[in-house]
Design a protein around this motif. Structure first.
Motif, PDB file in Angstrom:
ATOM      1  N   UNK A  48      22.753  -9.646  42.781  1.00  0.00           N
ATOM      2  CA  UNK A  48      22.789 -10.881  41.987  1.00  0.00           C
ATOM      3  C   UNK A  48      21.453 -11.053  41.278  1.00  0.00           C
ATOM      4  N   UNK A  49      21.496 -11.834  40.188  1.00  0.00           N
ATOM      5  CA  UNK A  49      20.269 -12.092  39.433  1.00  0.00           C
ATOM      6  C   UNK A  49      19.338 -12.984  40.247  1.00  0.00           C
ATOM      7  N   UNK A  50      18.114 -13.112  39.762  1.00  0.00           N
ATOM      8  CA  UNK A  50      17.054 -13.812  40.496  1.00  0.00           C
ATOM      9  C   UNK A  50      17.486 -15.204  40.944  1.00  0.00           C
ATOM     10  N   UNK A  51      17.064 -15.555  42.157  1.00  0.00           N
ATOM     11  CA  UNK A  51      17.347 -16.879  42.699  1.00  0.00           C
ATOM     12  C   UNK A  51      16.116 -17.383  43.446  1.00  0.00           C
ATOM     13  N   UNK A  52      16.126 -18.678  43.732  1.00  0.00           N
ATOM     14  CA  UNK A  52      14.997 -19.315  44.395  1.00  0.00           C
ATOM     15  C   UNK A  52      15.119 -19.115  45.904  1.00  0.00           C
ATOM     16  N   UNK A  53      14.346 -18.160  46.426  1.00  0.00           N
ATOM     17  CA  UNK A  53      14.421 -17.828  47.847  1.00  0.00           C
ATOM     18  C   UNK A  53      13.943 -18.990  48.723  1.00  0.00           C
ATOM     19  N   UNK A  54      13.101 -19.849  48.173  1.00  0.00           N
ATOM     20  CA  UNK A  54      12.579 -20.978  48.941  1.00  0.00           C
ATOM     21  C   UNK A  54      13.707 -21.921  49.366  1.00  0.00           C
ATOM     22  N   UNK A  55      14.797 -21.925  48.594  1.00  0.00           N
ATOM     23  CA  UNK A  55      15.892 -22.855  48.866  1.00  0.00           C
ATOM     24  C   UNK A  55      16.960 -22.278  49.787  1.00  0.00           C
ATOM     25  N   UNK A  56      16.705 -21.118  50.383  1.00  0.00           N
ATOM     26  CA  UNK A  56      17.673 -20.568  51.326  1.00  0.00           C
ATOM     27  C   UNK A  56      17.875 -21.481  52.537  1.00  0.00           C
ATOM     28  N   UNK A  57      16.813 -22.157  52.947  1.00  0.00           N
ATOM     29  CA  UNK A  57      16.909 -23.031  54.127  1.00  0.00           C
ATOM     30  C   UNK A  57      17.865 -24.198  53.902  1.00  0.00           C
ATOM     31  N   UNK A  58      17.709 -24.978  52.812  1.00  0.00           N
ATOM     32  CA  UNK A  58      18.709 -26.034  52.593  1.00  0.00           C
ATOM     33  C   UNK A  58      20.100 -25.489  52.324  1.00  0.00           C
ATOM     34  N   UNK A  59      20.211 -24.264  51.804  1.00  0.00           N
ATOM     35  CA  UNK A  59      21.531 -23.650  51.641  1.00  0.00           C
ATOM     36  C   UNK A  59      22.159 -23.412  53.006  1.00  0.00           C
ATOM     37  N   UNK A  71      18.176 -18.868  39.355  1.00  0.00           N
ATOM     38  CA  UNK A  71      17.126 -19.138  38.365  1.00  0.00           C
ATOM     39  C   UNK A  71      17.648 -18.916  36.951  1.00  0.00           C
ATOM     40  N   UNK A  72      18.335 -17.807  36.731  1.00  0.00           N
ATOM     41  CA  UNK A  72      18.987 -17.521  35.451  1.00  0.00           C
ATOM     42  C   UNK A  72      20.212 -16.654  35.730  1.00  0.00           C
ATOM     43  N   UNK A  73      21.294 -16.914  35.002  1.00  0.00           N
ATOM     44  CA  UNK A  73      22.456 -16.054  35.104  1.00  0.00           C
ATOM     45  C   UNK A  73      22.163 -14.719  34.428  1.00  0.00           C
ATOM     46  N   UNK A  74      22.915 -13.691  34.800  1.00  0.00           N
ATOM     47  CA  UNK A  74      22.674 -12.358  34.250  1.00  0.00           C
ATOM     48  C   UNK A  74      22.815 -12.338  32.734  1.00  0.00           C
ATOM     49  N   UNK A  75      23.726 -13.149  32.183  1.00  0.00           N
ATOM     50  CA  UNK A  75      23.918 -13.168  30.732  1.00  0.00           C
ATOM     51  C   UNK A  75      22.663 -13.613  29.996  1.00  0.00           C
ATOM     52  N   UNK A  76      21.859 -14.431  30.634  1.00  0.00           N
ATOM     53  CA  UNK A  76      20.643 -14.934  29.978  1.00  0.00           C
ATOM     54  C   UNK A  76      19.716 -13.783  29.602  1.00  0.00           C
ATOM     55  N   UNK A  77      19.599 -12.789  30.472  1.00  0.00           N
ATOM     56  CA  UNK A  77      18.718 -11.654  30.189  1.00  0.00           C
ATOM     57  C   UNK A  77      19.175 -10.938  28.923  1.00  0.00           C
ATOM     58  N   UNK A  78      20.494 -10.741  28.794  1.00  0.00           N
ATOM     59  CA  UNK A  78      21.035 -10.087  27.598  1.00  0.00           C
ATOM     60  C   UNK A  78      20.716 -10.896  26.355  1.00  0.00           C
TER      61      UNK A  78
END
Length: 433
Positions: A48-59, A71-78
């Protein structure tokens, strides 16, 4: 080994290995620059594209949805003209040829390379660590697996009394598990909290339902006869039932790729002040790099590294030299299940420190300052942390706080009033307790 100097950003191909928070921050910052490298490719080992690892705990705790971490969907990079390759790990790196190969067999050339490979959970040498039901808490797969386990209820044991261990324990408790937490040190969060603040935190978490063992060492993880963990045995003979075990004792830099390629390494990949490795075409960033003996795990210094590296990557022949990275004091601001903490500087006083402390057990508030010659060198705040940034700013400035010493623990407005006053004033706080 001799290396060519990197080409001009106007024509070069930049490859970033790592699509974690550091690598993504680098991409976002580069895209704000018109003088960025002409072509950017990002390779991420996760699917998966980049995500905020700091928020794994509340997840894990059920307080946040999966989408909120992205953080951004894969389409954003394109859309930004950035090539994103996901689900592939860089297996080999040929510095001389400036070429890398992924575990999927993909080969890429580069003009300049950034290693932002991050870190992995540190795993202790314990018997039974290989059993099913034993895992770290580091990525989305870990969070999903622990959530599934928690849905069945039962008992969990968390190894590690730092921030990640406490958050994992609280998340599993909120999901309905009975949770025991094992801390080898004599107090929770021993790198951020003094004994009083740690005792307050332990009492609060115990009140919520966690069972906490400090100064405890694990002898072994025991299986159920079918390859799955079912019990944790401590060295003192205590036996704890365990349907799952979470290891959260720290991180280990992912420096193997750089090491295999012949880059200079110690505990991590060595870099200079411009985040350049022993190969001038290769940089390292974040948790996988080591600068002047320091390793990194907090976002603040890594974000400063990103700014330095962006200037270096956008530098063209003939440009003025860019500023290098320098270590700077960092304050730690945390919130554990609604309990606010703020700390900086040394945790335990030495013989030269003057100690000022305020403790209101009924309100759950605690503040302790370490001063030397009237200047703040360290602070620990528990509960009400509003004064934290003011203390930190005065510490960075080296301000002599003698004129407002008696008001230091009351509030920023009271202390600043006395500090700014040209005449001595009586303080409502005559002496700190």
């Amino acid at each position: 080994m001799r290396h060519r100097h990197p080409d001009s950003p106007a024509t070069e191909h930049l490859v970033i290995v790592g699509n974690g928070m550091a690598g993504h921050r680098l991409v976002e910052t580069l895209l704000k620059r018109d003088d960025r490298p002409a072509r950017i490719t990002v390779i991420g080992e996760e699917r998966v594209a980049a995500y905020n690892r700091i928020l794994l705990s509340p997840l894990l705790a059920g307080d946040m949805t999966r989408d909120a971490l992205t953080l951004r969907e894969a389409d954003w990079y394109t859309e930004q003209g950035v090539e994103l390759i996901l689900g592939e790990r860089v297996a080999t790196l040929d510095c001389e040829a400036r070429r890398l190969t992924t575990d999927a067999g993909r080969t890429l050339g580069y003009d300049r390379l950034v290693l932002a490979t991050g870190s992995r959970p540190a795993m202790p040498p314990l018997p039974g660590l290989e059993l099913d039901g034993v895992r770290a808490f580091r990525d989305l797969d870990d969070a999903a697996a622990l959530t599934r386990t928690a849905e069945a209820g039962g008992n969990a044991v968390v190894i590690g009394g730092g921030l990640l261990g406490l958050e994992a324990a609280e998340g599993l408790r909120k999901r309905g598990m009975a949770v025991s937490l094992i801390q080898r040190d004599d107090r929770l969060m021993n790198r951020q909290l003094d004994a009083t603040a740690a005792t307050l935190l332990e009492a609060e978490l115990t009140r919520r339902g966690l069972t906490i063992f400090t100064e405890a060492n694990i002898a072994a993880l025991l299986d159920d006869g079918q390859g799955r963990v079912h019990e944790v045995r401590l060295e003192d003979g205590t036996r704890l039932p365990a349907d799952c075990v979470v290891v959260a004792i720290g991180i280990t830099p992912n420096a193997e790729l750089g090491r295999q390629a012949g880059l200079a390494t110690e505990r991590a990949i060595l870099v200079d002040a411009h985040l350049t490795t022993s190969d001038p075409a290769i940089h390292a960033l974040g948790e996988c790099c080591q600068f002047e003996g320091q390793l990194y795990g907090l976002v603040e210094p890594i974000w400063r590294q990103v700014d330095v590296l962006v200037d270096r990557l956008c530098q063209r022949p003939g440009d003025a030299p860019v500023a290098g990275y320098r270590e700077a004091p960092t304050a730690t601001k945390l919130k554990i299940s609604g309990v606010s903490l703020y700390a900086f500087g040394p945790i335990d006083p030495d013989d030269g420190h003057e100690v000022l402390a305020y403790h209101d057990p009924e309100q759950g508030e605690y503040r302790r300052l370490l001063l030397r010659n009237g200047r703040i060198e360290g602070a620990v705040l528990y509960g009400d942390t509003a004064m934290g940034p003011w203390y930190f700013e005065r510490s960075l400035a080296g301000t002599d706080l003698g004129p407002c010493r008696q008001a230091l623990l009351l509030g920023a407005a009271d202390a600043q009033l006395l500090l700014d006053s040209p005449e001595p004033q009586d303080s409502p706080l005559k002496e700190a307790a």
